[in-house]
Design a protein around this motif. Structure first.
Motif: not given
Length: 296
Positions: A181-192, A200-207, A231-239
């Motif tokens: 259940a990992g977050p691997y692609d989560f920009l822009p960040i929504e979780n406060p 945020f909002p200057d989260s580096p892409p290399e993160s 953590v959206d499995p389609l965007r993160n794990s499947a992506g």
């Protein structure tokens, strides 16, 4: 009622009782209370750095093993909570399958922000690589594993070679990595809670792990709850799995319908293994992944 139906009913009833009980007390406390202690020898609070958070526990399988595979596990908690002592059930699960388990603490927000906790993870891996033979483990059979934000940590250490290079290692020193259940692609960040961790909002892409894909990445096993609401499995794990395949990296991605974000890792505990074959899949991955000839 047929015997199989009775057993299915009892499993559902037990699971419902456990889940109900977790509403009244800590779920992790309950799972650890139900964890046997005769399958491992525990070495606690070993320092891999100078900070009190830079410590780890080692679970060595019992009966004794030699040259066993090794899994370094990173827990989740949005990079602002968690403790290695909460994950005895994970150490026991791996040790019961003949795997030496290393459960590592790391510094959390607000003490640190990205990428300091990844640097801690790299140091924990380096300590394991250098010392795990003392605990019957084989550093040539080294895997990383994590749940939620801990899966992110494992992914970054496996995919961004600069992190392990800083401690004299390389992703080639890993036989593989496992993400739950990992977050691997989560920009822009929504979780406060996570926004300040990544500036945020200057989260580096290399993160983002998905921005570090290469053909040199170690094999991966990605598992997620198909109905994960955190953590959206389609965007993160499947992506991530799709990008790894495109790069020619061996990867399996599996999705389970009975679990949710939190209960995915809880399936490693004995009372909740009926929710999904997570431990079986981890065991098979560790057993069947080919040897990396470049590993040291």
């Amino acid at each position: 009622m047929q015997r199989t139906s009775v057993w299915q009913y009892l499993k559902l009833a037990l699971g419902s009782a456990l889940l109900a009980a977790t509403a009244a007390c800590s779920p992790i406390t309950l799972l650890n209370t139900l964890t046997p202690e005769d399958t491992f020898a525990l070495s606690e609070g070993i320092a891999y750095g100078d900070d009190p958070r830079q410590t780890l526990d080692v679970y060595t399988p019992r009966p004794a093993v030699t040259d066993a595979p090794v899994v370094v596990f990173f827990y989740g908690g949005s990079w602002n909570s968690g403790s290695r002592s909460d994950y005895k059930f994970v150490g026991e699960a791996l040790a019961s399958r003949g795997i030496v388990a290393v459960v590592a603490d790391y510094r959390l927000y607000p003490q640190v922000r990205y990428p300091a906790f990844l640097q801690d993870g790299a140091r924990a891996v380096a300590w394991t690589h250098a010392n795990i033979r003392q605990f019957s483990g084989d550093p040539r059979k080294l895997y990383l594993m994590g749940h939620s934000s801990g899966a992110y940590n494992a992914a970054m250490l496996a995919l961004d070679p600069t992190l392990l290079a800083a401690v004299g290692l390389s992703p080639k020193d890993l036989r593989g990595w496992i993400g739950l259940a990992g977050p691997y692609d989560f920009l822009p960040i929504e979780n406060p809670e996570v926004k300040p961790v990544f500036f945020f909002p200057d989260s580096p892409p290399e993160s983002q792990p998905i921005n570090h894909i290469s053909a040199q990445a170690p094999p991966a096993l990605l598992m997620a709850a198909s109905k994960d609401k955190l953590v959206d499995p389609l965007r993160n794990s499947a992506g991530l799995a799709r990008k790894l395949r495109e790069a020619g990296v061996p990867v399996q991605d599996l999705y389970f319908s009975r679990t949710r974000h939190t209960t995915l890792v809880a399936t490693l505990s004995r009372p909740l293994r009926w929710l999904g074959p997570v431990l079986d899949q981890v065991t098979a991955f560790v057993r069947d992944t080919p040897v990396n000839e470049h590993a040291r």
